[in-house]
Motif scaffolding. Structure first.
Motif, PDB file in Angstrom:
ATOM      1  N   GLU A   1       9.769  -2.667   5.491  1.00  0.00           N
ATOM      2  CA  GLU A   1      10.777  -2.931   6.508  1.00  0.00           C
ATOM      3  C   GLU A   1      10.211  -2.673   7.901  1.00  0.00           C
ATOM      4  OE1 GLU A   1      14.581  -1.388   3.834  1.00  0.00           O
ATOM      5  OE2 GLU A   1      13.523  -0.004   5.168  1.00  0.00           O
ATOM      6  N   LEU A   2      10.742  -3.380   8.885  1.00  0.00           N
ATOM      7  CA  LEU A   2      10.398  -3.139  10.277  1.00  0.00           C
ATOM      8  C   LEU A   2      11.245  -1.955  10.747  1.00  0.00           C
ATOM      9  CD1 LEU A   2       8.441  -4.601  12.202  1.00  0.00           C
ATOM     10  CD2 LEU A   2      10.411  -5.830  13.117  1.00  0.00           C
ATOM     11  N   ALA A   3      10.638  -0.771  10.750  1.00  0.00           N
ATOM     12  CA  ALA A   3      11.392   0.461  10.952  1.00  0.00           C
ATOM     13  C   ALA A   3      11.606   0.793  12.426  1.00  0.00           C
ATOM     14  CB  ALA A   3      10.673   1.624  10.259  1.00  0.00           C
ATOM     15  N   ALA A   4      10.721   0.335  13.301  1.00  0.00           N
ATOM     16  CA  ALA A   4      10.851   0.610  14.733  1.00  0.00           C
ATOM     17  C   ALA A   4      10.140  -0.483  15.509  1.00  0.00           C
ATOM     18  CB  ALA A   4      10.262   1.978  15.081  1.00  0.00           C
ATOM     19  N   HIS A   5      10.646  -0.757  16.707  1.00  0.00           N
ATOM     20  CA  HIS A   5      10.131  -1.843  17.552  1.00  0.00           C
ATOM     21  C   HIS A   5      10.069  -1.298  18.976  1.00  0.00           C
ATOM     22  CE1 HIS A   5      11.081  -6.073  19.431  1.00  0.00           C
ATOM     23  NE2 HIS A   5       9.876  -5.633  19.765  1.00  0.00           N
TER      24      HIS A   5
ATOM     25  N   LEU B   1       0.808  -1.217   0.000  1.00  0.00           N
ATOM     26  CA  LEU B   1       0.000   0.000   0.000  1.00  0.00           C
ATOM     27  C   LEU B   1       0.846   1.274   0.000  1.00  0.00           C
ATOM     28  CD1 LEU B   1      -2.648  -1.141   2.643  1.00  0.00           C
ATOM     29  CD2 LEU B   1      -2.847  -1.211   0.141  1.00  0.00           C
ATOM     30  N   ASN B   2       2.186   1.125   0.151  1.00  0.00           N
ATOM     31  CA  ASN B   2       3.102   2.267   0.171  1.00  0.00           C
ATOM     32  C   ASN B   2       2.766   3.237   1.308  1.00  0.00           C
ATOM     33  OD1 ASN B   2       5.321   3.774  -0.825  1.00  0.00           O
ATOM     34  ND2 ASN B   2       3.952   5.116  -1.985  1.00  0.00           N
ATOM     35  N   ILE B   3       2.653   2.679   2.516  1.00  0.00           N
ATOM     36  CA  ILE B   3       2.277   3.477   3.680  1.00  0.00           C
ATOM     37  C   ILE B   3       3.180   3.148   4.863  1.00  0.00           C
ATOM     38  CG2 ILE B   3      -0.168   3.628   3.002  1.00  0.00           C
ATOM     39  CD1 ILE B   3      -0.707   1.424   5.139  1.00  0.00           C
ATOM     40  N   TYR B   4       3.067   3.990   5.909  1.00  0.00           N
ATOM     41  CA  TYR B   4       3.611   3.687   7.230  1.00  0.00           C
ATOM     42  C   TYR B   4       2.477   3.105   8.058  1.00  0.00           C
ATOM     43  CZ  TYR B   4       7.655   6.500   5.946  1.00  0.00           C
ATOM     44  OH  TYR B   4       8.774   6.986   5.317  1.00  0.00           O
ATOM     45  N   LEU B   5       2.732   1.970   8.723  1.00  0.00           N
ATOM     46  CA  LEU B   5       1.672   1.233   9.394  1.00  0.00           C
ATOM     47  C   LEU B   5       2.150   0.741  10.759  1.00  0.00           C
ATOM     48  CD1 LEU B   5      -1.105  -0.257   9.336  1.00  0.00           C
ATOM     49  CD2 LEU B   5       0.061  -2.130   8.129  1.00  0.00           C
TER      50      LEU B   5
ATOM     51  N   VAL C   1       4.245  -2.327  20.026  1.00  0.00           N
ATOM     52  CA  VAL C   1       3.820  -1.790  18.731  1.00  0.00           C
ATOM     53  C   VAL C   1       5.072  -1.575  17.890  1.00  0.00           C
ATOM     54  CG1 VAL C   1       3.782   0.619  19.554  1.00  0.00           C
ATOM     55  CG2 VAL C   1       2.525  -0.016  17.497  1.00  0.00           C
ATOM     56  N   CYS C   2       5.027  -2.072  16.669  1.00  0.00           N
ATOM     57  CA  CYS C   2       6.110  -1.868  15.712  1.00  0.00           C
ATOM     58  C   CYS C   2       5.640  -0.910  14.624  1.00  0.00           C
ATOM     59  CB  CYS C   2       6.537  -3.195  15.093  1.00  0.00           C
ATOM     60  SG  CYS C   2       7.217  -4.372  16.283  1.00  0.00           S
ATOM     61  N   LEU C   3       6.571  -0.444  13.831  1.00  0.00           N
ATOM     62  CA  LEU C   3       6.250   0.424  12.696  1.00  0.00           C
ATOM     63  C   LEU C   3       6.840  -0.170  11.432  1.00  0.00           C
ATOM     64  CD1 LEU C   3       5.081   3.142  11.649  1.00  0.00           C
ATOM     65  CD2 LEU C   3       7.380   4.107  11.979  1.00  0.00           C
ATOM     66  N   ALA C   4       5.982  -0.348  10.437  1.00  0.00           N
ATOM     67  CA  ALA C   4       6.427  -0.782   9.112  1.00  0.00           C
ATOM     68  C   ALA C   4       6.503   0.428   8.206  1.00  0.00           C
ATOM     69  CB  ALA C   4       5.456  -1.803   8.534  1.00  0.00           C
TER      70      ALA C   4
ATOM     71  N   GLN D   1      11.237   4.997  20.809  1.00  0.00           N
ATOM     72  CA  GLN D   1      11.598   4.596  19.452  1.00  0.00           C
ATOM     73  C   GLN D   1      11.170   5.683  18.473  1.00  0.00           C
ATOM     74  OE1 GLN D   1      13.048   1.399  18.314  1.00  0.00           O
ATOM     75  NE2 GLN D   1      13.648   1.472  20.451  1.00  0.00           N
ATOM     76  N   THR D   2      12.095   6.175  17.665  1.00  0.00           N
ATOM     77  CA  THR D   2      11.789   7.190  16.663  1.00  0.00           C
ATOM     78  C   THR D   2      12.189   6.676  15.284  1.00  0.00           C
ATOM     79  OG1 THR D   2      13.947   8.297  16.806  1.00  0.00           O
ATOM     80  CG2 THR D   2      12.206   9.038  18.329  1.00  0.00           C
ATOM     81  N   TYR D   3      11.588   7.314  14.278  1.00  0.00           N
ATOM     82  CA  TYR D   3      11.944   6.982  12.895  1.00  0.00           C
ATOM     83  C   TYR D   3      11.736   8.223  12.044  1.00  0.00           C
ATOM     84  CZ  TYR D   3      12.286   4.512   8.444  1.00  0.00           C
ATOM     85  OH  TYR D   3      12.684   4.086   7.204  1.00  0.00           O
ATOM     86  N   ASP D   4      12.735   8.551  11.239  1.00  0.00           N
ATOM     87  CA  ASP D   4      12.671   9.732  10.383  1.00  0.00           C
ATOM     88  C   ASP D   4      12.021   9.378   9.055  1.00  0.00           C
ATOM     89  OD1 ASP D   4      13.855  11.605  12.114  1.00  0.00           O
ATOM     90  OD2 ASP D   4      15.845  10.828  11.650  1.00  0.00           O
ATOM     91  N   THR D   5      10.823   9.905   8.823  1.00  0.00           N
ATOM     92  CA  THR D   5      10.127   9.719   7.560  1.00  0.00           C
ATOM     93  C   THR D   5      10.330  10.954   6.704  1.00  0.00           C
ATOM     94  OG1 THR D   5       7.994  10.774   8.060  1.00  0.00           O
ATOM     95  CG2 THR D   5       8.366   8.553   8.948  1.00  0.00           C
ATOM     96  N   GLU D   6       9.895  10.890   5.457  1.00  0.00           N
ATOM     97  CA  GLU D   6      10.004  12.055   4.576  1.00  0.00           C
ATOM     98  C   GLU D   6       9.067  13.182   4.993  1.00  0.00           C
ATOM     99  OE1 GLU D   6       7.586   8.980   2.145  1.00  0.00           O
ATOM    100  OE2 GLU D   6       8.841   9.054   3.955  1.00  0.00           O
ATOM    101  N   TYR D   7       8.169  12.900   5.938  1.00  0.00           N
ATOM    102  CA  TYR D   7       7.216  13.913   6.402  1.00  0.00           C
ATOM    103  C   TYR D   7       7.628  14.513   7.738  1.00  0.00           C
ATOM    104  CZ  TYR D   7       4.558  11.261   2.974  1.00  0.00           C
ATOM    105  OH  TYR D   7       4.158  10.624   1.818  1.00  0.00           O
TER     106      TYR D   7
END
Length: 296
Positions: A157-161, A123-127, A149-152, A184-190
């Motif tokens: 990819e499993l971006a955060a755990h 789906l080309n999303i963060y989930l 909770v994880c972040l895809a 847990q942080t993750y840098d997205t394009e937004y």
């Protein structure tokens, strides 16, 4: 001075690469979605099917971030609040009938993270991926269970755990170990996102403050005997406001009226501490959408 003059011709010869004229402009806003739905304790297959359908609906509507309710893959509590997870040897409150999580909890990575990472890629999303996690690094005879909770990311990819740092004592003392992975942080394009779960909200915002997150992705399974609107619409925004980041809060629902309150009222809160979107229903499934200004 001689060194500076000597370097000047060399520096003057350098050119800054021009921006790619074919590159799309950076987005100024992004659509987020908080999925509000029920889940049944221990029904991993049924819950996964429901969450997959709702995630696809949110993505079809244009959402680039989709947040699912707390522990909704595995189930948090039964909808009547009578059945709770219980690990032998841990205390459990008298109102609960215990259910052993050993046949339902999953490792990370595992089957559910694999499924929802593939879905995020499709789906080309963060989930977000909220589940009851088992950690067997101490051996199968001494497992630890986490509210996770994880972040895809859109690449699958499993971006955060993230493991819930502050389990809610009343129901979770019977099974949950306090998280040991920190924030847990993750840098997205937004913008930079962080993860938190329900009861964490009382302590976690201060922990995220040095990380300057753009948005907190926040799965919830609120339980209350009073109407939850005051918390979701007033106290939660007031709690978030000083930290100047957005929040996407996905609360659980129930399939029919119960003798307790706390379900529903999923919200998106702006970095000004204002509710900019909220669920309209208490029962069944609903998706709450909002467009947030990006950090870039």
């Amino acid at each position: 001075m001689r060194l500076a003059f000597a370097l000047f011709p060399f520096l003057a010869s350098l050119t800054v690469p021009a921006a790619d004229p074919m590159a799309p402009p950076a987005p100024k806003t992004v659509k987020v979605a908080a999925v509000q739905c029920s889940s049944n304790i221990g029904d991993v297959v049924g819950n996964t099917k429901k969450l997959t359908t709702l995630t696809k609906e949110a993505a079809k509507a244009g959402a680039k971030f989709v947040v699912l309710p707390e522990n909704s893959i595995t189930g948090y509590l039964s909808q009547d609040l009578k059945t709770n997870w219980h690990v032998k040897g841990m205390p459990i409150e008298k109102p609960f009938e215990g259910k052993d999580p050993k046949d339902f909890a999953e490792e990370v990575p595992g089957a559910s993270t694999k499924h929802f990472c593939a879905l995020a890629r499709e789906l080309n999303i963060y989930l977000t991926i909220p589940l009851l996690e088992v950690d067997v690094k101490n051996g199968k005879n001494d497992p630890r269970y986490f509210n996770t909770v994880c972040l895809a990311n859109p690449k699958g990819e499993l971006a955060a755990h993230y493991r819930k740092l502050t389990p809610w004592p009343y129901p979770e003392k019977s099974w949950a170990t306090a998280g040991d992975r920190g924030v847990q942080t993750y840098d997205t394009e937004y913008g930079r996102v962080g993860l938190g779960v329900c009861f964490d909200i009382h302590t976690i915002l201060e922990k995220y403050e040095p990380h300057k997150i753009w948005c907190l992705l926040y799965p919830i399974a609120w339980v209350d005997t009073e109407h939850p609107a005051e918390w979701m619409w007033t106290k939660l925004p007031e709690r978030v406001k000083p930290f100047k980041h957005h929040l996407v809060g996905a609360n659980w629902s129930v399939d029919q009226k119960q003798d307790w309150r706390g379900y529903g009222f999923s919200v998106v809160v702006s970095n000004e501490g204002k509710v900019i979107a909220s669920a309209k229903s208490l029962y069944g499934s609903e998706i709450v959408y909002a467009d947030l200004p990006t950090a870039k």
